[in-house]
Enzyme design. Sequence first.
Site, PDB file in Angstrom:
ATOM      1  N   ASN A 240     -14.660 -29.098 -10.636  1.00 14.60           N
ATOM      2  CA  ASN A 240     -15.602 -29.021  -9.514  1.00 14.60           C
ATOM      3  C   ASN A 240     -16.264 -27.642  -9.562  1.00 14.60           C
ATOM      4  O   ASN A 240     -15.650 -26.644  -9.222  1.00 14.60           O
ATOM      5  CB  ASN A 240     -14.827 -29.225  -8.202  1.00 14.60           C
ATOM      6  CG  ASN A 240     -15.709 -29.032  -6.971  1.00 14.60           C
ATOM      7  OD1 ASN A 240     -16.925 -28.907  -7.083  1.00 14.60           O
ATOM      8  ND2 ASN A 240     -15.088 -29.014  -5.804  1.00 14.60           N
ATOM      9  N   TRP A 241     -17.506 -27.648  -9.995  1.00 13.29           N
ATOM     10  CA  TRP A 241     -18.210 -26.361 -10.180  1.00 13.29           C
ATOM     11  C   TRP A 241     -18.688 -25.774  -8.851  1.00 13.29           C
ATOM     12  O   TRP A 241     -19.197 -24.660  -8.799  1.00 13.29           O
ATOM     13  CB  TRP A 241     -19.400 -26.536 -11.139  1.00 13.29           C
ATOM     14  CG  TRP A 241     -19.000 -26.887 -12.551  1.00 13.29           C
ATOM     15  CD1 TRP A 241     -17.716 -27.059 -13.027  1.00 13.29           C
ATOM     16  CD2 TRP A 241     -19.860 -27.109 -13.675  1.00 13.29           C
ATOM     17  NE1 TRP A 241     -17.740 -27.374 -14.362  1.00 13.29           N
ATOM     18  CE2 TRP A 241     -19.047 -27.407 -14.792  1.00 13.29           C
ATOM     19  CE3 TRP A 241     -21.247 -27.082 -13.848  1.00 13.29           C
ATOM     20  CZ2 TRP A 241     -19.571 -27.681 -16.067  1.00 13.29           C
ATOM     21  CZ3 TRP A 241     -21.774 -27.356 -15.108  1.00 13.29           C
ATOM     22  CH2 TRP A 241     -20.942 -27.642 -16.198  1.00 13.29           C
ATOM     23  N   LYS A 242     -18.585 -26.531  -7.777  1.00 17.85           N
ATOM     24  CA  LYS A 242     -19.022 -26.091  -6.444  1.00 17.85           C
ATOM     25  C   LYS A 242     -20.455 -25.545  -6.510  1.00 17.85           C
ATOM     26  O   LYS A 242     -21.237 -25.983  -7.360  1.00 17.85           O
ATOM     27  CB  LYS A 242     -18.028 -25.076  -5.879  1.00 17.85           C
ATOM     28  CG  LYS A 242     -16.586 -25.615  -5.913  1.00 17.85           C
ATOM     29  CD  LYS A 242     -15.610 -24.819  -5.107  1.00 17.85           C
ATOM     30  CE  LYS A 242     -14.229 -25.467  -5.188  1.00 17.85           C
ATOM     31  NZ  LYS A 242     -13.220 -24.790  -4.370  1.00 17.85           N
TER      32      LYS A 242
ATOM     33  N   HIS B 146     -14.327 -33.212   0.418  1.00 16.01           N
ATOM     34  CA  HIS B 146     -13.742 -31.951  -0.037  1.00 16.01           C
ATOM     35  C   HIS B 146     -13.497 -31.060   1.185  1.00 16.01           C
ATOM     36  O   HIS B 146     -14.292 -31.081   2.142  1.00 16.01           O
ATOM     37  CB  HIS B 146     -14.684 -31.258  -1.034  1.00 16.01           C
ATOM     38  CG  HIS B 146     -14.021 -30.095  -1.696  1.00 16.01           C
ATOM     39  ND1 HIS B 146     -13.904 -28.874  -1.086  1.00 16.01           N
ATOM     40  CD2 HIS B 146     -13.401 -29.987  -2.892  1.00 16.01           C
ATOM     41  CE1 HIS B 146     -13.238 -28.054  -1.890  1.00 16.01           C
ATOM     42  NE2 HIS B 146     -12.917 -28.707  -2.985  1.00 16.01           N
TER      43      HIS B 146
ATOM     44  N   GLU C 222     -14.044 -28.112   1.781  1.00 14.11           N
ATOM     45  CA  GLU C 222     -15.159 -27.233   2.157  1.00 14.11           C
ATOM     46  C   GLU C 222     -16.200 -28.002   2.964  1.00 14.11           C
ATOM     47  O   GLU C 222     -16.866 -27.438   3.831  1.00 14.11           O
ATOM     48  CB  GLU C 222     -15.750 -26.598   0.885  1.00 14.11           C
ATOM     49  CG  GLU C 222     -14.816 -25.504   0.359  1.00 14.11           C
ATOM     50  CD  GLU C 222     -14.728 -25.384  -1.147  1.00 14.11           C
ATOM     51  OE1 GLU C 222     -15.631 -25.859  -1.852  1.00 14.11           O
ATOM     52  OE2 GLU C 222     -13.731 -24.804  -1.619  1.00 14.11           O
TER      53      GLU C 222
ATOM     54  N   GLU D 113      -5.550 -31.572  -2.028  1.00  8.52           N
ATOM     55  CA  GLU D 113      -5.928 -30.165  -2.164  1.00  8.52           C
ATOM     56  C   GLU D 113      -5.525 -29.420  -0.897  1.00  8.52           C
ATOM     57  O   GLU D 113      -6.271 -29.426   0.100  1.00  8.52           O
ATOM     58  CB  GLU D 113      -7.434 -30.040  -2.363  1.00  8.52           C
ATOM     59  CG  GLU D 113      -7.935 -30.701  -3.631  1.00  8.52           C
ATOM     60  CD  GLU D 113      -9.244 -30.078  -4.103  1.00  8.52           C
ATOM     61  OE1 GLU D 113      -9.234 -29.501  -5.193  1.00  8.52           O
ATOM     62  OE2 GLU D 113     -10.247 -30.138  -3.391  1.00  8.52           O
TER      63      GLU D 113
ATOM     64  N   GLY E 253      -8.907 -21.581  -3.933  1.00  9.40           N
ATOM     65  CA  GLY E 253      -9.604 -20.311  -4.131  1.00  9.40           C
ATOM     66  C   GLY E 253      -8.815 -19.094  -3.692  1.00  9.40           C
ATOM     67  O   GLY E 253      -9.360 -18.002  -3.569  1.00  9.40           O
TER      68      GLY E 253
ATOM     69  N   SER F 238      -6.291 -23.672  -6.906  1.00  4.74           N
ATOM     70  CA  SER F 238      -5.947 -22.545  -7.776  1.00  4.74           C
ATOM     71  C   SER F 238      -5.239 -22.955  -9.067  1.00  4.74           C
ATOM     72  O   SER F 238      -4.396 -22.216  -9.573  1.00  4.74           O
ATOM     73  CB  SER F 238      -5.104 -21.516  -7.015  1.00  4.74           C
ATOM     74  OG  SER F 238      -5.858 -20.960  -5.960  1.00  4.74           O
TER      75      SER F 238
ATOM     76  N   GLY G 121     -11.276 -25.879  -9.560  1.00  6.79           N
ATOM     77  CA  GLY G 121     -12.460 -25.149  -9.126  1.00  6.79           C
ATOM     78  C   GLY G 121     -12.746 -23.987 -10.069  1.00  6.79           C
ATOM     79  O   GLY G 121     -13.297 -24.160 -11.155  1.00  6.79           O
ATOM     80  N   GLY G 122     -12.354 -22.793  -9.653  1.00  5.62           N
ATOM     81  CA  GLY G 122     -12.675 -21.571 -10.393  1.00  5.62           C
ATOM     82  C   GLY G 122     -12.410 -21.638 -11.891  1.00  5.62           C
ATOM     83  O   GLY G 122     -13.256 -21.229 -12.701  1.00  5.62           O
TER      84      GLY G 122
HETATM   85  P1  13P Z   1      -9.895 -23.569  -6.970  1.00  2.00           P
HETATM   86  O1  13P Z   1      -9.328 -24.154  -8.234  1.00  2.00           O
HETATM   87  O2  13P Z   1     -10.958 -22.546  -7.197  1.00  2.00           O
HETATM   88  O3  13P Z   1      -8.801 -23.106  -6.045  1.00  2.00           O
HETATM   89  O4  13P Z   1     -10.641 -24.780  -6.212  1.00  2.00           O
HETATM   90  C1  13P Z   1      -9.971 -25.965  -6.031  1.00  2.00           C
HETATM   91  C2  13P Z   1     -10.911 -26.965  -5.496  1.00  2.00           C
HETATM   92  O5  13P Z   1     -11.331 -26.881  -4.355  1.00  2.00           O
HETATM   93  C3  13P Z   1     -11.371 -28.037  -6.397  1.00  2.00           C
HETATM   94  O6  13P Z   1     -12.071 -29.010  -5.710  1.00  2.00           O
END
Ligand code: 13P
Length: 260
Positions: free
Chosen positions: A11-13, A97, A99, A171, A177, A217, A238-239
């Site tokens: 997930n590149w957000k 998600h 967020e 999640e 994050g 993470s 994510g990251g």
């Molecule tokens: P991180 O891996 O950056 O913690 O993000 C997880 C996430 O929200 C994937 O959708």
Amino acid sequence: MSTRKFLIAGNWKMNLSHAKAVELAQGLVKQFPAGSPAQVALIPTFVHLEAVGAIIKGSPMKLGAQDAYFEKHGAFTGEVSCEQLAELAVQYVLVGHSERRHILHETDSLLNKKLLSVLAGNMTAVLCVGETLDQRKGNQTQSVVQTQLQHGLAGVPTGAVEQGRLVIAYEPVWAIGTGLTATPEQAQEVHQFIRERLAGQFGQGLAQSVQIQYGGSVKKASAHSLLSQPDIDGLLVGGASLIVEEFAGIIAAAATAKAA
Ligand code: 13P
């Protein structure tokens, strides 16, 4: 033994310029570990879907979107429909998600409409669930996840589940994050609970076929131990998915974790 394949999704957000998104997709196509048994999806922003889709076409990687609106078309400024996504060969769509739940205040009933429209559009819906730190500390993890599942999955047609088009991503909000990953045991406990809830709705056999991803993470170094848990069937990253070497390492970890 489970017949579930691992699903590793990046997930590149809201990250990357067009040039950087292209570079990342090209790098991943080159680095994709040969013979990987895992299903892999890249989930860029809407504006990068077409370019990333063109780059990964013909590779084992699939395209995903971070959101979708439930209406088919019309006066919904700023929204993107499932039909428009399907036209770009999008196969996976994230729904709910954290967020979007917490920053954009999306409700369970809105998310349910989105999820049903993704399924009606013949794509795979990835319903994200998870508790905040306060909720975990207050021993509310299971009740929060149960409510999210119950509302989010209301009215889901069994046929879509039989076709493997429902994925759940656990999640924990406190792990996203933050560098704090749930321990494999903490994650397994919730994944098992999720599968029990799925069994309540869809029956034991079908619940065993649903992929349940962990996200929060995840790094190359933590991927293997998470994937070794019996009910962890993939990772939503994510990251670390923005770094070719990290994401390729996570995909490679899926080849050596429990038999897929
Ligand atoms: P991180 O891996 O950056 O913690 O993000 C997880 C996430 O929200 C994937 O959708």
